[in-house]
Design an enzyme around this catalytic site. Structure first.
Site, PDB file in Angstrom:
ATOM      1  N   ASP A 264     -27.277 -23.906  -0.927  1.00 56.88           N
ATOM      2  CA  ASP A 264     -26.986 -24.718  -1.361  1.00 56.88           C
ATOM      3  C   ASP A 264     -27.377 -25.951  -0.316  1.00 56.88           C
ATOM      4  OD1 ASP A 264     -26.594 -26.973  -3.142  1.00 56.88           O
ATOM      5  OD2 ASP A 264     -24.462 -26.417  -3.591  1.00 56.88           O
ATOM      6  N   TYR A 265     -27.620 -27.132  -0.799  1.00 57.58           N
ATOM      7  CA  TYR A 265     -27.943 -28.230  -0.015  1.00 57.58           C
ATOM      8  C   TYR A 265     -27.561 -28.392   1.329  1.00 57.58           C
ATOM      9  CZ  TYR A 265     -30.535 -32.862  -0.427  1.00 57.58           C
ATOM     10  OH  TYR A 265     -31.504 -33.794  -0.248  1.00 57.58           O
TER      11      TYR A 265
END
Ligand code: NOJ
Length: 721
Positions: A264-265
């Site tokens: 994820d980011y």
């Protein structure tokens, strides 16, 4: 390409080129620094080497940009390996359909698939190769603002809807330019952060994890999802992106997943912040060791991975495995032959917001709304001449919810527009009354709202929570309607009791005080592009509400976490729930049960459940049981009803839930029509993570019921031999 050619390609790559395949940046970082990024990421720009080796791109706008990105990259990359273009298409691209939590309330896998299919068409035309969808984090605590992104508090619904989305989005063949690969997320148990605070740590037993959180991701992978995203949170002490047990042991080994894992980011970077990595190199090593193939935006792989391989800290075979997975996905998508995939400006124009898509979005908004209360107010009479539309959402254009595309609100049918479309001759007075923000204490608009209410024949009172209060990083500790909305409701309803309260919100709210005074309540969630049309049709009975709560609505925030499928206790609370019984499992100041339980939802017609019959009362593990529920539409309108099947295991080696949804089916019945819904129950549905930490069933007595949570009816028992 065949696998031989792919291996050759891999063999031809330099170390930097291999690493590039595992690197992802935002389109804005990549083309020009349009996002105004500063710090280390900003310094990368407009680095040409980045463009040359880059493997994938996140968040771009349209087909023209998709093609430009691909052209720019292909011109620079000597190995001509196309970019993967990824986007979060969660509940529609340009035609926005209701938020996932609302779709869960539809209890209709086919409707969810139909919506996902429309999103697929729009996404592929836009040039999307991978969508970060479905999100199937089971969530049992609405303080967590991302509950709107999930379908339900129940993993069965998350798994079924997630799998339906994967099947329809990926299709039979990913190289078909109209198909899009799915990234299931956020693995695992992201929906259970301590205290409901986003990104917070998750502490959960393996049993709970296996029974309640993992099955929905597994269902999506079984349906063929080609990517998975490990979650931000630490799970029992280890952040998912570095969690070898979760990633290597369960995901790759037990489940045999051979697709791409993407962080994820900036989650690789966050391993340092979590305090489990001693600096960026260590973070990269940990993520690589856990089989995280692509590093989303934090530039750690880009900066450090090649050196780690050179030093022998990350073995080159490990790198090769990750690169091969990415190349295989690109190949499966047919990008080597057709790097644009479906990107097509003409098609974008043809499919975005086309009539067919608007019709699907409208129907979805109608079939996911939940009628919570109706004391004879709804449907509104067609001959009303003078109606007041009151409340902070009266003219709001933000009715799409988190993850709708920027600008989507401009295409949204507002509530006044929807009402005028359906009832062109109606005189509609609009008063905002008050705001809906936390700390909004301005009461100056209430008097005019009360006056408008008093002079109208009926009032549509639109309340709730602003669109940006739910979604990523939007946790709340108090789930009542923000501001002075309750005061507005009290005064308006006093002025005109012919009032229906309509709710727009991205999470279950505490509506206990509103429920005491509102004669009718309709939960619309965030309905999307066709919000106004759907609401008008529901209010005037052109559509009949048929949504059921896929997550219960609490009486008070202090009840969270509040799973409907709670475990039995040694001191269960006796009836009635309205009274406290000291030394039992109860609260002194509030009932145990929610205000509205999981599975609840009214209709404009009446469904009578007549019987629940089993075709046998004893089964062996090899045998099946047929359960037939007979119901009748005893009212005067055509309507849809979700028949729910609940299980209770009476005695087991470990404590079992007091009720567990094991199947559901939505049916449509004409007035007076009777129908039978037959479910098949197999031994598989009786399994749980047992005393010996194995999935299995145990012989004994089970109860089957229908109705909805906490209000089970027509219970019958059977025995598993
Ligand atoms: C962060 C979110 O947690 C995730 O759901 C999303 O897919 C990525 N950002 C990419 O936008």
């Amino acid at each position: 390409m065949n696998s031989e050619q792919l291996r050759e390609l891999l063999g031809s790559l330099t170390l930097e080129e291999k690493v590039g395949q595992l690197v992802q940046f935002n389109a804005g970082q990549f083309i020009e620094n349009s996002l105004g990024i500063t710090g280390p990421d900003g310094e990368l720009l407009p680095a040409e080497d980045l463009n040359r080796v880059m493997g994938s791109v996140l968040t771009f706008e349209n087909a023209a940009q998709a093609k430009a990105l691909q052209d720019q990259h292909m011109a620079a990359d000597p190995k001509k390996i196309p970019l993967l273009l990824m986007l979060d298409v969660i509940h529609g691209l340009r035609t926005t359909y209701p938020i996932p939590l609302a779709m869960g309330c539809g209890f209709d896998d086919a409707l969810t698939a139909e919506c996902a299919d429309m999103a697929r068409k729009e996404s592929s035309a836009c040039g999307v190769h991978v969508t970060f969808n479905p999100m199937v984090d089971t969530a049992r605590d609405a303080r967590w603002g991302r509950i709107l992104e999930t379908y339900s508090e129940e993993p069965l619904i998350n798994g079924r809807m997630g799998a339906a989305i994967v099947k329809v989005t990926q299709g039979e063949d990913l190289s078909d330019p109209e198909n899009v690969a799915c990234c299931v997320k956020h693995y695992a148990a992201y929906g259970a952060p301590e205290a409901g605070r986003d990104y917070n740590s998750v502490e959960i037993s393996e049993r709970m994890l296996r029974e309640t959180y993992l099955p929905a991701y597994k269902a999506c992978l079984d349906a063929g999802a080609r990517l998975i995203m490990p979650s931000f949170n630490s799970l029992n002490g280890i952040p998912s992106v570095a969690n070898k047990w979760l990633m290597n042991r369960v995901l790759r080994k037990e489940w045999g997943f051979d697709g791409v894992a993407i962080s994820d980011y900036a989650a690789v970077n966050e391993l340092v912040v979590h305090g489990v990595a001693d600096g960026p190199e260590d973070a990269v090593r940990l993520a690589m060791e856990a089989g995280c193939d692509i590093d989303m935006v934090d530039n750690f792989y880009y900066r450090y991975l090649a050196d780690l391989v050179r030093k022998g800290i990350v073995p080159e075979e490990m790198l090769d495995t990750a690169v091969m997975r990415v190349l295989a996905l690109k190949n499966e998508l047919g990008l080597f032959e057709n790097p644009y995939h479906g990107a097509d400006e003409e098609k974008e124009k043809a499919v975005y917001l086309c009539d067919t898509h608007r019709e699907i979005a409208r129907r979805a908004a109608e079939e996911t709304a939940v009628l919570l209360k109706n004391e004879g107010i709804l449907p509104l009479k067609k001959n009303l001449k003078h109606v007041a539309l009151i409340g902070p959402f009266a003219e709001d254009i933000h009715l799409n919810g988190f993850w709708s595309r920027p600008g989507a609100e401009k295409d949204t049918v507002t509530i006044p527009e929807g009402i005028r479309n359906l009832m062109p001759d109606l005189e509609l007075i609009i008063e905002k009354g008050c705001g809906a923000e936390i700390g909004d204490t301005d009461r100056s608009g209430i008097a005019a709202a009360v006056q408008a209410a008093a002079s109208a024949e009926a009032v549509i009172l639109v309340l709730g929570e602003p669109e940006n209060y739910s979604g990523e990083g939007r946790s709340r500790a108090e789930l009542t309607m923000p501001g002075v909305q309750q005061e507005l409701a009290e005064q308006v309803i006093r002025a005109n009791p012919n009032t229906v309260a309509v709710l727009f919100n991205g999470r279950p709210l505490v509506l206990t005080e509103l429920e005491k005074i509102a004669p009718a309540m309709l939960e619309m969630w965030y309905p999307g592009t066709e919000a106004g049309n759907a609401l008008a049709r529901l209010l005037w009975g052109e559509a009949n509400p048929c949504g059921k709560l896929s997550a219960g609505l609490p009486r008070t925030t202090g009840q969270y976490p509040m799973p409907y499928n709670r475990m039995n206790t040694g001191r269960p609370k006796p009836e009635p729930d309205t009274q406290a019984f000291p030394f039992t499992s109860c609260y002194l100041d509030t009932p145990n049960l929610p205000l509205y339980s999981f599975g609840f939802g009214l209709s404009y017609t009446d469904f009578v459940y007549e019987s629940l019959e089993l075709d046998r009362t004893v089964i062996t593990p090899e045998e099946q049981l047929q359960v037939t529920v007979t119901l009748r539409n005893a009212g005067e309108r055509v309507g849809k009803e979700t028949v729910q099947l609940y299980l209770r295991d009476k005695v087991a080696s470990v404590v079992r839930p007091v009720q567990q949804l094991i199947d559901y089916r939505k049916v449509s019945l004409a007035p007076g029509e009777r129908t039978q819904v037959t479910f098949t129950v197999t031994e598989k549905q009786l399994r749980f993570w047992d005393f010996d930490c194995q999935y299995g069933s145990e012989p004994g007595t089970f109860e089957l019921s229908t109705g909805y949570a906490d209000h089970l009816i027509l219970t019958k028992t059977f025995e598993l031999k």
